[in-house]
Design a protein around this motif. Sequence first.
Motif, PDB file in Angstrom:
ATOM      1  N   LYS A 153     -51.540  19.822  15.315  1.00 26.07           N
ATOM      2  CA  LYS A 153     -50.444  18.866  15.491  1.00 26.07           C
ATOM      3  C   LYS A 153     -49.531  19.269  16.635  1.00 26.07           C
ATOM      4  O   LYS A 153     -49.079  18.418  17.411  1.00 26.07           O
ATOM      5  N   LEU A 154     -49.273  20.566  16.765  1.00 26.32           N
ATOM      6  CA  LEU A 154     -48.419  21.033  17.857  1.00 26.32           C
ATOM      7  C   LEU A 154     -49.080  20.799  19.219  1.00 26.32           C
ATOM      8  O   LEU A 154     -48.425  20.380  20.173  1.00 26.32           O
ATOM      9  N   ARG A 155     -50.364  21.047  19.298  1.00 21.18           N
ATOM     10  CA  ARG A 155     -51.049  20.909  20.585  1.00 21.18           C
ATOM     11  C   ARG A 155     -51.299  19.453  20.960  1.00 21.18           C
ATOM     12  O   ARG A 155     -51.516  19.155  22.133  1.00 21.18           O
ATOM     13  N   LEU A 156     -51.266  18.560  19.978  1.00 21.47           N
ATOM     14  CA  LEU A 156     -51.509  17.147  20.255  1.00 21.47           C
ATOM     15  C   LEU A 156     -50.223  16.333  20.331  1.00 21.47           C
ATOM     16  O   LEU A 156     -50.269  15.112  20.382  1.00 21.47           O
ATOM     17  N   LEU A 157     -49.085  17.016  20.323  1.00 20.89           N
ATOM     18  CA  LEU A 157     -47.820  16.306  20.445  1.00 20.89           C
ATOM     19  C   LEU A 157     -47.763  15.539  21.761  1.00 20.89           C
ATOM     20  O   LEU A 157     -48.212  16.016  22.808  1.00 20.89           O
ATOM     21  N   ASP A 158     -47.225  14.334  21.679  1.00 22.23           N
ATOM     22  CA  ASP A 158     -47.064  13.521  22.881  1.00 22.23           C
ATOM     23  C   ASP A 158     -45.836  14.014  23.634  1.00 22.23           C
ATOM     24  O   ASP A 158     -44.698  13.874  23.166  1.00 22.23           O
ATOM     25  N   LEU A 159     -46.038  14.611  24.808  1.00 21.10           N
ATOM     26  CA  LEU A 159     -44.953  15.193  25.593  1.00 21.10           C
ATOM     27  C   LEU A 159     -44.523  14.290  26.740  1.00 21.10           C
ATOM     28  O   LEU A 159     -43.931  14.746  27.717  1.00 21.10           O
ATOM     29  N   GLU A 160     -44.814  12.993  26.630  1.00 19.74           N
ATOM     30  CA  GLU A 160     -44.429  12.058  27.678  1.00 19.74           C
ATOM     31  C   GLU A 160     -42.898  12.006  27.805  1.00 19.74           C
ATOM     32  O   GLU A 160     -42.177  11.918  26.813  1.00 19.74           O
ATOM     33  N   ASN A 161     -42.424  12.035  29.060  1.00 19.75           N
ATOM     34  CA  ASN A 161     -40.992  11.967  29.378  1.00 19.75           C
ATOM     35  C   ASN A 161     -40.210  13.179  28.872  1.00 19.75           C
ATOM     36  O   ASN A 161     -38.985  13.122  28.760  1.00 19.75           O
TER      37      ASN A 161
END
Length: 247
Positions: free
Chosen positions: A215-223
Motif C-alpha cells: 500500500k505504501l509503495r502504490l500510493l498515488d503521489l501525484e501533485n
Amino acid sequence: MQVVREQIMRALTLKPNSLDQFKSRLQNLSYTEILKIRQSERMNQEDFQSRPILELREKIQPEIMELIKQQRLNRLCDGTCFRKISSRRRQDKFWYCRLSPNHKVLHYGDLEESPQGEVPHDSLQDKLPVADIKAVVTGKDCPHMKEKGALKQNKEVLELAFSVLYESDEYLNFIAPDKHEYCMWTDGLNALLGKEMTSEFTKSDMDTLLSMEMKLRLLDLENIQIPEAPPPIPKEPSNYDFVYDCN
C-alpha cells in the motif's frame, strides 16, 4: 480532465433523480475523494493478480522475510523463562534460555523461581554452540514427550513442546509458556539453522507487513513534491524544562 470525467461518470452511476441531486453527488466526489477511490480499487484482489503487482510482491517478500527473521532472533536474544514439568513432583521448576548477541551460543541454566525480567548471560551456567545444533523437532517427536507417558497424553503441553538435538544423542528440551513463545523460538531456531520459518505467526506477519508495504509503495503521489534533501535539523531549545526524569 480525466478526474472531471470520472467525477461525472461516478455521479451518473449512482443514478440521481434530479439535477440538484446530481450536483450534490458531484460535490461529494472531490479530487481527494476520487484519489481515495482509485487507491481502494487499486488494492482489490484483481489488481493484485496483475503481472506488475505480482512482480512487486515477489521483490518485496525477501525483504519482509528478512525483517521477520531479525525480529525472531532478537526475541531469542532477549530470552525466555521455561517450565520444567516433572511427573514425580508437582512443584514447577524454571530454567532460562537466551541467544548470545552474536547469534553463536545458546546460554541456559536453572532458576529457583520465575524471573521478573531478563536474566544476564553470565548468570546462566550452561552453553550450547549453535554450530553444534543438528536439528529442531516438535510435538510428539520430542524426546521428553516420548519418555513421559503422562505428558504425551496432554495435548496442550504437546503443542508447546520442542527440542534441540545436538551431537549424537544429546538434546535440550523445551516447553514454551504459550503459543506465541513457541512460534518465536521454533522460528528463530530454524532461522539459525538456515531453514524455513513455518509457524502461523510467520504467515500472519508476512501477510500484514507485505500488505502495508504494498500500500505504501502504490500510493498515488501525484501533485506531491518529494524533497531531494532531508529537512534541516531545528535549533536546540533555549531550555529543557519540558524534560522530566521518570526515575
